[in-house]
Design a protein around this motif. Structure first.
Motif, PDB file in Angstrom:
ATOM      1  N   ILE A  28     -13.073   7.673   1.333  1.00  0.00           N
ATOM      2  CA  ILE A  28     -14.373   7.681   0.638  1.00  0.00           C
ATOM      3  C   ILE A  28     -15.189   6.459   1.026  1.00  0.00           C
ATOM      4  CG2 ILE A  28     -15.474   7.584  -1.638  1.00  0.00           C
ATOM      5  CD1 ILE A  28     -13.031   9.077  -2.743  1.00  0.00           C
ATOM      6  N   GLY A  29     -14.539   5.306   1.067  1.00  0.00           N
ATOM      7  CA  GLY A  29     -15.246   4.083   1.437  1.00  0.00           C
ATOM      8  C   GLY A  29     -15.810   4.125   2.841  1.00  0.00           C
ATOM      9  N   VAL A  30     -15.028   4.643   3.798  1.00  0.00           N
ATOM     10  CA  VAL A  30     -15.489   4.712   5.194  1.00  0.00           C
ATOM     11  C   VAL A  30     -16.683   5.651   5.323  1.00  0.00           C
ATOM     12  CG1 VAL A  30     -14.858   5.509   7.506  1.00  0.00           C
ATOM     13  CG2 VAL A  30     -13.277   4.072   6.219  1.00  0.00           C
ATOM     14  N   VAL A  31     -16.596   6.833   4.726  1.00  0.00           N
ATOM     15  CA  VAL A  31     -17.684   7.821   4.846  1.00  0.00           C
ATOM     16  C   VAL A  31     -18.982   7.274   4.252  1.00  0.00           C
ATOM     17  CG1 VAL A  31     -18.464  10.096   4.092  1.00  0.00           C
ATOM     18  CG2 VAL A  31     -16.119   9.792   4.900  1.00  0.00           C
ATOM     19  N   THR A  32     -18.909   6.706   3.044  1.00  0.00           N
ATOM     20  CA  THR A  32     -20.125   6.202   2.388  1.00  0.00           C
ATOM     21  C   THR A  32     -20.688   4.975   3.105  1.00  0.00           C
ATOM     22  OG1 THR A  32     -18.718   4.933   0.864  1.00  0.00           O
ATOM     23  CG2 THR A  32     -19.458   7.092   0.136  1.00  0.00           C
ATOM     24  N   GLU A  33     -19.806   4.139   3.641  1.00  0.00           N
ATOM     25  CA  GLU A  33     -20.281   2.933   4.333  1.00  0.00           C
ATOM     26  C   GLU A  33     -20.912   3.291   5.675  1.00  0.00           C
ATOM     27  OE1 GLU A  33     -18.616  -1.650   4.763  1.00  0.00           O
ATOM     28  OE2 GLU A  33     -17.219   0.017   4.442  1.00  0.00           O
TER      29      GLU A  33
ATOM     30  N   ALA B 164       0.554   5.776  -1.562  1.00  0.00           N
ATOM     31  CA  ALA B 164       0.023   5.778  -0.196  1.00  0.00           C
ATOM     32  C   ALA B 164      -1.153   6.746  -0.072  1.00  0.00           C
ATOM     33  CB  ALA B 164       1.127   6.146   0.798  1.00  0.00           C
ATOM     34  N   TRP B 165      -1.017   7.929  -0.651  1.00  0.00           N
ATOM     35  CA  TRP B 165      -2.093   8.914  -0.568  1.00  0.00           C
ATOM     36  C   TRP B 165      -3.313   8.496  -1.388  1.00  0.00           C
ATOM     37  CZ3 TRP B 165      -2.869  12.871   2.630  1.00  0.00           C
ATOM     38  CH2 TRP B 165      -1.787  13.299   3.403  1.00  0.00           C
ATOM     39  N   VAL B 166      -3.099   7.832  -2.501  1.00  0.00           N
ATOM     40  CA  VAL B 166      -4.226   7.330  -3.297  1.00  0.00           C
ATOM     41  C   VAL B 166      -5.036   6.329  -2.473  1.00  0.00           C
ATOM     42  CG1 VAL B 166      -4.836   5.883  -5.271  1.00  0.00           C
ATOM     43  CG2 VAL B 166      -3.190   7.742  -5.547  1.00  0.00           C
TER      44      VAL B 166
ATOM     45  N   ALA C 181     -14.884  -3.132  -3.887  1.00  0.00           N
ATOM     46  CA  ALA C 181     -14.127  -4.327  -3.513  1.00  0.00           C
ATOM     47  C   ALA C 181     -12.703  -3.971  -3.096  1.00  0.00           C
ATOM     48  CB  ALA C 181     -14.115  -5.321  -4.674  1.00  0.00           C
ATOM     49  N   TYR C 182     -12.111  -3.002  -3.767  1.00  0.00           N
ATOM     50  CA  TYR C 182     -10.729  -2.634  -3.464  1.00  0.00           C
ATOM     51  C   TYR C 182     -10.603  -1.994  -2.086  1.00  0.00           C
ATOM     52  CZ  TYR C 182      -6.079  -0.634  -3.933  1.00  0.00           C
ATOM     53  OH  TYR C 182      -4.764  -0.304  -3.722  1.00  0.00           O
ATOM     54  N   THR C 183     -11.622  -1.241  -1.649  1.00  0.00           N
ATOM     55  CA  THR C 183     -11.561  -0.661  -0.297  1.00  0.00           C
ATOM     56  C   THR C 183     -11.449  -1.749   0.758  1.00  0.00           C
ATOM     57  OG1 THR C 183     -13.990  -0.616  -0.096  1.00  0.00           O
ATOM     58  CG2 THR C 183     -12.921   1.350  -0.993  1.00  0.00           C
ATOM     59  N   GLY C 184     -12.085  -2.891   0.500  1.00  0.00           N
ATOM     60  CA  GLY C 184     -11.982  -4.004   1.438  1.00  0.00           C
ATOM     61  C   GLY C 184     -10.571  -4.551   1.511  1.00  0.00           C
ATOM     62  N   TYR C 185      -9.902  -4.663   0.367  1.00  0.00           N
ATOM     63  CA  TYR C 185      -8.536  -5.187   0.367  1.00  0.00           C
ATOM     64  C   TYR C 185      -7.545  -4.194   0.972  1.00  0.00           C
ATOM     65  CZ  TYR C 185     -10.070  -9.154  -2.400  1.00  0.00           C
ATOM     66  OH  TYR C 185     -10.702 -10.301  -2.812  1.00  0.00           O
ATOM     67  N   ILE C 186      -7.817  -2.907   0.833  1.00  0.00           N
ATOM     68  CA  ILE C 186      -6.980  -1.914   1.524  1.00  0.00           C
ATOM     69  C   ILE C 186      -7.065  -2.136   3.026  1.00  0.00           C
ATOM     70  CG2 ILE C 186      -6.698   0.535   2.054  1.00  0.00           C
ATOM     71  CD1 ILE C 186      -7.618   1.213  -0.724  1.00  0.00           C
ATOM     72  N   THR C 187      -8.282  -2.344   3.510  1.00  0.00           N
ATOM     73  CA  THR C 187      -8.482  -2.589   4.941  1.00  0.00           C
ATOM     74  C   THR C 187      -7.716  -3.821   5.398  1.00  0.00           C
ATOM     75  OG1 THR C 187     -10.677  -1.572   4.881  1.00  0.00           O
ATOM     76  CG2 THR C 187     -10.211  -3.060   6.713  1.00  0.00           C
ATOM     77  N   ILE C 188      -7.795  -4.904   4.641  1.00  0.00           N
ATOM     78  CA  ILE C 188      -7.145  -6.155   5.041  1.00  0.00           C
ATOM     79  C   ILE C 188      -5.631  -5.995   5.072  1.00  0.00           C
ATOM     80  CG2 ILE C 188      -6.763  -8.557   4.402  1.00  0.00           C
ATOM     81  CD1 ILE C 188      -9.545  -7.819   5.620  1.00  0.00           C
TER      82      ILE C 188
ATOM     83  N   LEU D 142       0.812  -1.222   0.000  1.00  0.00           N
ATOM     84  CA  LEU D 142       0.000   0.000   0.000  1.00  0.00           C
ATOM     85  C   LEU D 142       0.842   1.268   0.000  1.00  0.00           C
ATOM     86  CD1 LEU D 142      -2.716  -1.035   2.638  1.00  0.00           C
ATOM     87  CD2 LEU D 142      -2.871  -1.156   0.152  1.00  0.00           C
ATOM     88  N   GLY D 143       2.164   1.116   0.054  1.00  0.00           N
ATOM     89  CA  GLY D 143       3.038   2.280   0.062  1.00  0.00           C
ATOM     90  C   GLY D 143       3.266   2.880   1.432  1.00  0.00           C
TER      91      GLY D 143
END
Length: 402
Positions: free
Chosen positions: A53-58, A44-46, A197-204, A27-28
């Motif tokens: 965005i994923g956290v706010v919308t979820e 890293a910033w991306v 789906a990618y937001t989930g993999y960032i979290t993991i 993830l950088g």
């Protein structure tokens, strides 16, 4: 991915923070790559912006669902809570990147000292801790990866089942998020699906890397303390079976004891330095993990079909991440206290009064365990048990309202 690091044949130095480097580097956010003053890591910033965005919308979708559907709300807020804590971890890891890079370099100097490569006993101690850290860190990461993949595949499998049955497919996102309507229709829906789906993999990857970093530090600290125990036995057996030492032998022994005390102080100070940087991360992790365990097991009790598979993996992943914090804290505390036992069991009574005072100071200081504590509690296996009991109480209370 090369899975050789799970065996004992992997090169010893390559074990060093292998899983954290794998996850954070993807993830950088690996500190050694971003520690230069003024360094700006675009990747890293991306990832940080995408997860924000994923956290706010979820979170918004979960709060809306609380009004109408409790199960849907829990199904949304569980991963949303985990993602929110992950976002906090990302920010703190990046903020403390220079301090954590210094910790990595200093720890490596202490663990892989020159005589570790030539002393078979020390090499065995370091390798045993390195292998255990790699294996334990990899388990929650794999379970989290399976859970995230299950979330991502669930809408596709449900759509496929409806299609086979001849019914109209229902296209849904892997995670319940509030999105503009045009993003949920063709031709943008596939891109929205991939983004979600990618937001989930960032979290993991971030969760796994950050937690593995903590446990790897604890594992290396415990290895250093065991190396100290080995050194102390060697120092205090300097005179062999003699009950008195010459003036020259006493001088050499005093010098070695002073070096030992300095090394012990370095480990204590390094641990305190690291704990200050990880205080907020540890607190946030324990608070969120306790709530998520209770909510995920409650969902496990109420869901049927494919949802059960998801929450089994989710529960194991969260328990695994919580366990490595607690086990790491216990391992450091027990290894530090054991140093006093080793010192007392050596032939320190054969030394002169000045040297005996050195040994007594080592014993007294070692009786106070090195703690990975944060405000309000200290990560340990006792704490892990208490959290499980509290989570069980939440489950029992929730079950009474069914």
């Amino acid at each position: 991915m090369n899975f050789r690091f799970l065996s004992r044949t992997f090169p010893l130095r390559d074990y060093y923070f292998y899983v954290p480097k794998l996850c954070l580097g993807a993830l950088g956010f690996w500190p050694l790559d971003t520690c230069e003053p003024g360094a700006f890591n675009v990747w890293a910033w991306v990832n940080l912006i995408i997860l924000t965005i994923g956290v706010v919308t979820e979170m918004h979708a979960g709060c809306l669902a609380l009004r109408t559907d409790l199960e849907l709300a829990l199904d949304t807020l569980c991963p949303a809570g985990t993602s929110a804590v992950t976002l906090l971890k990302m920010a703190l890891i990046y903020y403390y990147r220079q301090d954590l890079a210094w910790v990595l370099k200093r720890m490596q100097d202490l663990v892989y000292e020159r005589d570790v490569s030539i002393n078979s006993v020390k090499k065995h101690i370091v390798r045993a801790h390195a292998v255990m850290a790699a294996r334990l860190n990899f388990i929650p990461f794999v379970m989290g990866f399976i859970t995230c993949t299950s979330y991502n595949l669930k809408p596709l499998l449900m759509t496929l089942i409806l299609y086979v049955q001849g019914r109209e497919p229902m296209w849904k996102l892997p995670f319940n998020m509030t999105m503009p309507p045009f993003l949920l229709r063709a031709p943008y829906f596939p891109l929205t699906y991939i983004f979600t789906a990618y937001t989930g993999y960032i979290t993991i990857f971030m969760y796994g890397g950050c937690d593995a970093f903590y446990y790897e530090f604890c594992s290396n600290t415990a290895a250093l303390l065991e190396l100290l125990q080995n050194d102390l036995k060697s120092i205090l057996s300097f005179g062999g079976d003699k009950f008195t030492l010459t003036a020259e032998e006493s001088t050499v022994l005093e010098w070695r004891l002073v070096q030992f005390i300095k090394r012990h102080n370095d480990i204590i100070e390094l641990t305190r330095f690291f704990c200050k940087r990880y205080t907020v991360i540890t607190l946030a992790h324990f608070v969120s993990a306790g709530l998520v365990i209770g909510a995920s097991i409650f969902d496990l009790m109420t869901f049927t079909g494919f949802g059960i598979v998801i929450y089994i993996g989710y529960t194991i992943a969260v328990l695994g991440q919580l366990f490595i914090y607690c086990y790491g804290g216990s391992m450091v505390a027990e290894s530090s206290v054991q140093l006093a036992t080793v010192a007392f069991g050596c032939d320190w009574h054969a030394c002169n009064p000045r040297l005996r005072r050195y040994v007594l100071m080592i014993i007294i200081r070692s009786q106070r365990a090195i703690s990975m504590s944060v405000p309000f509690f200290s990560p340990s296996l006792v704490t892990f048990t208490s959290i499980l009991q509290t989570s069980g109480s939440i489950i029992a209370l929730a079950s009474s309202f069914k």
